[in-house]
Design a protein around this motif. Structure first.
Motif, short mmCIF file in Angstrom:
data_model
loop_
_atom_site.label_atom_id
_atom_site.label_comp_id
_atom_site.label_asym_id
_atom_site.label_seq_id
_atom_site.Cartn_x
_atom_site.Cartn_y
_atom_site.Cartn_z
N ASN A 1 0.77 -1.25 0.03
CA ASN A 1 0.14 0.20 0.02
C ASN A 1 0.81 1.34 -0.11
OD1 ASN A 1 -2.39 -1.57 0.31
ND2 ASN A 1 -2.80 -1.30 2.26
N GLY B 1 2.67 1.54 -3.90
CA GLY B 1 1.69 1.73 -4.67
C GLY B 1 1.69 0.74 -6.04
N ASN C 1 3.80 5.45 -5.92
CA ASN C 1 3.93 6.29 -4.62
C ASN C 1 5.44 6.65 -4.30
OD1 ASN C 1 1.14 6.39 -4.43
ND2 ASN C 1 0.99 4.78 -2.88
N SER D 1 -3.68 6.96 -2.06
CA SER D 1 -3.64 7.34 -3.47
C SER D 1 -2.68 8.33 -3.71
CB SER D 1 -5.11 7.99 -3.50
OG SER D 1 -5.28 9.22 -2.66
N VAL D 2 -2.45 8.66 -5.11
CA VAL D 2 -1.47 9.72 -5.37
C VAL D 2 -1.74 10.95 -4.72
CG1 VAL D 2 -0.49 11.07 -7.42
CG2 VAL D 2 -0.82 8.64 -7.66
N ASP D 3 -3.05 11.32 -4.74
CA ASP D 3 -3.41 12.68 -4.13
C ASP D 3 -3.08 12.73 -2.45
OD1 ASP D 3 -4.55 13.41 -6.42
OD2 ASP D 3 -6.82 13.27 -5.71
N GLU D 4 -3.25 11.49 -1.96
CA GLU D 4 -2.99 11.71 -0.67
C GLU D 4 -1.43 11.86 -0.31
OE1 GLU D 4 -5.65 8.83 2.38
OE2 GLU D 4 -4.72 7.89 0.55
#
Length: 331
Positions: free
Chosen positions: A29, A32, A37, A82-85
């Motif tokens: 996680n 990614g 990530n 996520s990439v946003d996070e």
């Protein structure tokens, strides 16, 4: 004659870390799909990361901050990240590395909590937090700085928050547009349709924060108004939250006209980027003049953002910095 040779400065050794106890789910996680990530962390912090299972080797000036970031993300990785996070947390860690960020996005606990559809919305940098506080504490606030610093978005979020708390009766969003008879003349439709593309960023922010259906209903009830600056002349705006966007493209006369529209129970936010003035050559920006004239006026607040406040893709901050360097070299 003796000569001395200057030895090149030794390169700093890579920083090594191992994530323990090892948990393959958390590790997957964290990294990614295809280590996407990890690449985001490399780009955001300008470092090189080499990974072998749970062991990481980090090279670069921000190697130690990267260690903190990786350990932090490993602690967040009970679910896929996520990439946003990753990108948003990197911004917060870079600006306030001592603080630690929860997945619930409540890290900046001293910042205002806004009521919008996006429950995780908050200031990501110290200046963004100060900007939100200034908007709440002053009737007129100026937000000045480069693209991507959240000037307009946070202003719209503050307007939505004030509306949801029944502090204002209307939200009015405006920005200057070029003359309809000139550069807009080739576009099809009436004046409203011609200027709509210039107002689209304001629509997008509202849709994101309130939902398109609710915005449409409030628009029909005239509780939300989005209009070019020219439509503000002659009006007195009471009990409204007014935002003037792209204010660097106002003339001094337009800026004075706008600021004198503010009525009883109203709050106004003026946003703009003084590095992107599109006025005719020799025409003074109303935003620049207002900053000079009103800086010491009590009851007004000015927040000046820098490239460190950019909350977009990590490369945007570097692009802004590169242009700033070029501008300084040419002056």
């Amino acid at each position: 004659m003796s000569s001395t040779k200057t030895k090149p400065a030794p390169k700093s050794r890579p920083v090594e870390i191992a994530l323990t106890p090892v948990d393959n789910v958390l590790l997957a996680n964290l990294c990614g799909p295809l280590d996407e990530n990890i690449r985001q962390i490399e780009t955001g912090l300008d470092v090189t990361i080499r990974r072998r299972n749970e062991r990481f080797s980090i090279s670069g000036e921000k190697a130690q901050l990267t260690v903190d970031a990786i350990r932090h993300f490993y602690g967040m990785a009970r679910q896929a990240l996520s990439v946003d996070e990753i990108q948003l947390c990197l911004i917060e860690l870079t600006n306030a590395p001592v603080r630690r960020i929860s997945r619930k996005a409540d890290s900046l606990t001293d910042g205002p909590q806004l009521i919008t559809r996006k429950t995780e919305l908050h200031g990501r940098t110290p200046r963004q937090v100060a900007y939100l506080k200034a908007i709440q504490e002053h009737d007129i606030t100026f937000g000045i700085g480069p693209a991507g610093t959240g000037k307009t978005y946070l202003a719209v979020a503050s307007a939505v928050d004030a509306f949801e708390r029944d502090m204002v009766e209307r939200i009015i969003l405006t920005r200057p547009a070029v003359e309809a008879g000139e550069r807009l003349g080739f576009l099809p439709g009436d004046l409203t349709q011609k200027i709509d593309p210039y107002l689209r960023p304001l629509y997008d922010a509202l849709y994101d924060l309130m939902g398109s259906d609710r915005v449409s209903k409030l628009y029909e009830k005239h509780a939300i108004e989005i209009a070019p600056l020219a439509f503000m002349r002659g009006r007195t705006l009471n009990h409204a939250f007014i935002i003037l966007d792209e204010a660097q493209n106002t003339t001094p006369e337009q800026m004075k006209m706008f600021l004198t529209r503010i009525g009883i129970g109203a709050k106004a936010v003026v946003t703009g980027d003084l590095t992107q003035i599109d006025l005719a050559k020799g025409q003074k920006s109303g935003l620049r003049e207002a900053r000079d004239i009103l800086k010491e006026v009590r009851g007004l607040a000015f927040t000046e953002f820098t490239k460190e406040d950019v909350v977009r893709h990590p490369l945007v901050a570097r692009i802004v910095a590169a242009y700033e360097t070029k501008d300084k070299q040419s002056t």
